[in-house]
Design an enzyme around this catalytic site. Structure first.
Site, PDB file in Angstrom:
ATOM      1  N   GLY A  12      38.720-162.035 -30.984  1.00 33.63           N
ATOM      2  CA  GLY A  12      39.179-161.867 -29.592  1.00 33.63           C
ATOM      3  C   GLY A  12      38.310-160.846 -28.871  1.00 33.63           C
ATOM      4  N   GLY A 103      37.049-157.635 -35.115  1.00 30.78           N
ATOM      5  CA  GLY A 103      38.218-157.151 -35.850  1.00 30.78           C
ATOM      6  C   GLY A 103      38.039-157.315 -37.352  1.00 30.78           C
ATOM      7  N   SER A 106      36.205-160.335 -38.698  1.00 30.67           N
ATOM      8  CA  SER A 106      34.756-160.227 -38.491  1.00 30.67           C
ATOM      9  C   SER A 106      34.139-159.314 -39.554  1.00 30.67           C
ATOM     10  CB  SER A 106      34.456-159.645 -37.106  1.00 30.67           C
ATOM     11  OG  SER A 106      35.272-160.261 -36.132  1.00 30.67           O
ATOM     12  N   ASP A 128      43.767-154.465 -30.443  1.00 31.07           N
ATOM     13  CA  ASP A 128      44.979-154.294 -31.261  1.00 31.07           C
ATOM     14  C   ASP A 128      45.099-152.931 -31.949  1.00 31.07           C
ATOM     15  OD1 ASP A 128      45.682-156.940 -30.667  1.00 31.07           O
ATOM     16  OD2 ASP A 128      44.554-157.712 -32.368  1.00 31.07           O
ATOM     17  N   GLY A 171      49.045-157.439 -29.933  1.00 33.75           N
ATOM     18  CA  GLY A 171      48.913-156.464 -31.027  1.00 33.75           C
ATOM     19  C   GLY A 171      48.626-157.081 -32.370  1.00 33.75           C
ATOM     20  N   HIS A 251      46.948-162.612 -21.848  1.00 36.43           N
ATOM     21  CA  HIS A 251      45.516-162.318 -21.954  1.00 36.43           C
ATOM     22  C   HIS A 251      44.985-161.375 -20.882  1.00 36.43           C
ATOM     23  CE1 HIS A 251      45.751-165.525 -24.884  1.00 36.43           C
ATOM     24  NE2 HIS A 251      44.592-165.090 -25.359  1.00 36.43           N
TER      25      HIS A 251
HETATM   26  O1  F6P Z   1      43.148-159.773 -31.616  1.00 36.61           O
HETATM   27  C1  F6P Z   1      43.260-159.763 -30.239  1.00 36.61           C
HETATM   28  C2  F6P Z   1      44.367-160.681 -29.773  1.00 36.61           C
HETATM   29  O2  F6P Z   1      44.429-160.623 -28.363  1.00 36.61           O
HETATM   30  C3  F6P Z   1      45.732-160.415 -30.392  1.00 36.61           C
HETATM   31  O3  F6P Z   1      46.388-159.323 -29.776  1.00 36.61           O
HETATM   32  C4  F6P Z   1      46.423-161.715 -30.182  1.00 36.61           C
HETATM   33  O4  F6P Z   1      47.412-161.914 -31.168  1.00 36.61           O
HETATM   34  C5  F6P Z   1      45.312-162.717 -30.345  1.00 36.61           C
HETATM   35  O5  F6P Z   1      44.092-162.016 -30.151  1.00 36.61           O
HETATM   36  C6  F6P Z   1      45.359-163.876 -29.376  1.00 36.61           C
HETATM   37  O6  F6P Z   1      44.338-164.753 -29.725  1.00 36.61           O
HETATM   38  P1  F6P Z   1      43.822-165.935 -28.790  1.00 36.61           P
HETATM   39  O7  F6P Z   1      42.989-165.363 -27.698  1.00 36.61           O
HETATM   40  O8  F6P Z   1      43.019-166.771 -29.722  1.00 36.61           O
HETATM   41  O9  F6P Z   1      45.035-166.626 -28.238  1.00 36.61           O
END
Ligand code: F6P
Length: 320
Positions: A12, A103, A106, A128, A171, A251
């Protein structure tokens, strides 16, 4: 000796990733090391999606959210054949080391590539704040600012309408974003993977706040993936004297211009990553502990338990 390094962002996106790319690029170039940007995370390694980076490639990105290089999640990267193909592509391009900004998923990829002969350094880039081996991750402070700004707005309208706002924040099974938001916004309740969740207890507490304490609003901050917040809001309307409303921040928490703190953190961590690679060190991840930049082996970071936040949960309880 390291002559050419790659840099990629993975998982992410997080505000401050651009500042990290900029720091890695400029510091490496100033050290006489060539830099290649890899587009779209590990997918870009697999597809040889490379871009030679110059000083000006990273101009005017310091204040931009997102990542100039693009990001992706590539579950297939766990497969050995995929890793071997990436190693081939890196070698063909003459890249002898790599900085991976992302994260813990990765980090696992970075460790696998290091074991196969390409030194990698991990930088913690995620909103997170869930990476062991560092007090803070790049992006957390900006996401927290977004949460705080939005919850402050929700409080204005909630108190005008005797409402309970249930606010879901991200998170990825780490409660930090929720806990810090709850403290910084003076929320009435915080629910995270660490606190656990009991619907009856939540409703009872809200009844107490609405009826005995006669509060005219209540803010409940809840981590994602704990319960259906719309269903909870309906129950609040039915079973307490508040009307319940749920807001999923979603997001928007990942966007926006990075805070000064995230820009500083990314720049300091980017510097450390280049220094480690130039020293010939790989398989490490960079962290900040008590405001000192340091690094530890990725393997050790992945095995460490997450930092306890007991003192902050206690603080939250004492502030309510
Ligand atoms: O790891 C960052 C994050 O935004 C988390 O907080 C969330 O659970 C996840 O990614 C959401 O992922 P995506 O953008 O693939 O929906």
């Amino acid at each position: 000796m390291v002559r050419k390094i790659g840099v990629l962002t993975s998982g992410g996106d997080a505000p401050g990733m651009n500042a990290a790319i900029r720091a890695v690029t400029r510091i490496a170039l100033n050290n006489g090391v060539e830099v290649v940007g890899v587009h779209n995370g590990y997918r870009g390694l697999l597809e040889s999606n490379f871009e030679p980076m110059s000083r000006s490639s990273v101009s005017e990105i310091l204040d931009k959210g997102g990542t100039k290089l693009g990001s992706a999640r590539l579950p297939e990267f766990r497969e050995e054949e995929v890793q071997d193909q990436c190693i081939k592509n890196l070698k063909r391009e003459g890249i002898d080391a790599l900085v991976v900004i992302g994260g813990d998923g990765s980090y696992r990829g970075a460790l696998a590539l290091t074991r196969k002969g390409i030194n990698c350094i991990g930088l913690p880039g995620t909103i997170d704040n869930d990476i062991p081996g560092t007090d803070l991750t790049i992006g957390f402070d900006t996401a927290l600012r977004t949460c705080v700004e939005n919850v402050d707005k929700l409080r204005d309208t909630s108190s005008s309408h005797h409402r309970c706002s249930i606010v879901e924040v991200m998170g990825n099974r780490c409660g930090d974003l929720a806990l810090y938001t709850a403290i910084a916004c003076g929320a009435e309740m915080v629910i995270t993977p660490e606190t656990g969740y009991d619907e009856l207890e939540v409703l009872e507490k809200l009844r107490y706040l609405g009826e005995a304490v006669r509060k005219n609003h209540a803010i409940v901050i809840i981590s994602e993936k704990i319960c259906d917040v719309d269903a909870l809001a309906k129950k609040v309307s039915l079973k307490t004297n508040f009307s319940g409303r749920a807001t999923v921040l979603g997001h928007i928490q990942r966007g926006g211009s990075p805070t000064a703190q995230d820009r500083m953190l990314a720049s300091r961590m980017g510097e450390k990553a280049v220094d480690l690679l130039v020293e010939g060190i790989g398989g490490h991840c960079v962290g900040i502990i008590d405001n000192q930049i340091s690094s530890i082996p990725i393997q050790e970071a992945l095995e460490r338990p997450r930092k306890s936040r007991k003192h902050l949960y206690r603080l939250f309880d004492r502030l309510v």
